[in-house]
Design an enzyme around this catalytic site. Structure first.
Site, PDB file in Angstrom:
ATOM      1  N   LEU A 127       0.803  -1.132   0.032  1.00 16.05           N
ATOM      2  CA  LEU A 127      -0.173   0.035  -0.131  1.00 16.05           C
ATOM      3  C   LEU A 127       0.784   1.177   0.128  1.00 16.05           C
ATOM      4  CD1 LEU A 127      -3.084   0.512   2.006  1.00 16.05           C
ATOM      5  CD2 LEU A 127      -1.546   2.500   1.843  1.00 16.05           C
ATOM      6  N   HIS A 231       7.941   1.413  11.085  1.00 16.42           N
ATOM      7  CA  HIS A 231       8.600   2.456  10.591  1.00 16.42           C
ATOM      8  C   HIS A 231       7.586   3.711  11.131  1.00 16.42           C
ATOM      9  CE1 HIS A 231       9.891   5.756   7.834  1.00 16.42           C
ATOM     10  NE2 HIS A 231      10.995   5.095   7.509  1.00 16.42           N
TER      11      HIS A 231
END
Length: 333
Positions: A127, A231
């Site tokens: 995505l 992240h």
């Protein structure tokens, strides 16, 4: 809003390539490599055309298009079943307990074990939303459209589903986890290994990765501190996955140590809550929703309104290409 999710086409290569260059690395499913991306588009085209009605090694690649301009502003992927083309590797975080009678103490050591436990699961991934389109909930449209696709093609997906989140990457594009663990056995940087995996697959991991457990206590602090940590740009994605019913069950990515989230497919909120109805007219009032129509290469999904009697708004009907009597699937926004 003129945005619609649709099946990717070979002509989308340049747009997807330009987005891949913006990811900053670590996106194995979206490498900035035209040859690899072309291969993905060809594989997706074959998957959309396949008549198989069971979980298989299929890739469904979707894009977000602004119908007003024709620009592709996002992309996402769904894998029918991982571990068929080559084994799907994860590290599973476990515990090794030992007891000393002389010391009268029990020691619990955290270990990383190379695992194929998730072979056979379906996967949502890849995505990416273009920075110019990060407003208006378009990331949510991209993410949840995948679940409506699964709901409309349920037989093609497994009973378990996973999503890998990118791990911590430093400012130089390196991975502290890779440097502390796998990098010692492969003779290449994280970026080199990530690119090689994206283009050639991960059989080289099976060839070179040691099979014995890795004791976390023996790793440098830089590697230990990022185990199972997403992240910073992936924290919102992690929350969206959790809202859908995904959970972190101690599986991490072998490259960057990022968390792998898992769920039972039929318990994912947007799959379990999807309603399948026939369009019963056009009305611009109703509940805010994500609405999907069409199958496989004709799949479409957009934001719209669904009325109590099965009506949908005119803009959605136009984007989806549906009329009275056509079947749609929808979930509340």
């Amino acid at each position: 809003m003129s945005y619609v999710i649709r099946a990717a086409k070979p002509g989308d290569l340049q747009s997807i390539y330009e987005m891949a260059k913006l990811t900053g690395g670590g996106f194995t499913n979206l490498p900035p490599d035209k040859k690899a991306l072309r291969g993905k588009l060809e594989r997706a085209e074959a998957s959309f055309a396949s008549t198989k009605d069971y979980p298989a090694d299929e890739l469904y690649l979707l894009v977000l298009e602004d119908r007003a301009t024709g620009e592709v502003r996002g992309t996402c992927q769904i894998f029918g079943q991982v571990g068929q083309r080559w084994p799907f590797y994860s590290y599973r975080i476990g515990t090794d307990s030992k007891h000393s009678e002389q010391l009268e103490r029990t020691f619990h050591a955290q270990i990383l074990m190379l695992s194929n436990d998730l072979n056979g699961a379906s996967e949502v991934g890849g995505l990416f939303l273009h920075p110019a389109a990060r407003a208006g909930g378009l990331g949510l449209l991209l993410a949840r459209s995948r679940y409506l696709f699964i709901a409309r093609h349920r037989a093609r997906f497994g009973d378990r589903i996973l999503a890998e989140l990118r791990g911590v990457i430093d400012e130089a594009g390196g991975s502290p986890f890779w440097d502390g663990v796998a990098g010692k056995f492969f003779g290449m940087s994280f970026q080199e290994a990530d690119q090689f995996n994206a283009v050639h697959g991960n059989q080289f991991i099976a060839d070179l990765m040691p099979k014995h457990p890795v004791y976390v206590a023996m790793l440098p602090e830089t590697a230990r501190s990022v185990i199972g940590v997403p992240h910073p740009s992936g924290r919102a994605a992690m929350r969206m996955l959790e809202n859908e019913g995904f959970a972190f069950e101690n599986y991490i990515d072998i490259f960057d140590g990022g968390p792998t989230m898992t769920a039972r497919t039929d318990q994912v909120a947007s799959i379990a809550g999807a309603q399948h109805i026939a369009v019963a007219g056009i009305a611009d009032e109703g509940e805010d929703a994500l609405i999907a129509a069409g199958r496989l290469a004709d799949f479409r999904c957009c934001f719209g309104k669904v009325g109590a009697g099965g009506t949908i708004d005119a803009a959605s009907a136009d984007l989806l290409g549906v009329a009275d009597g056509d079947e749609i699937s929808w979930i509340g926004r």
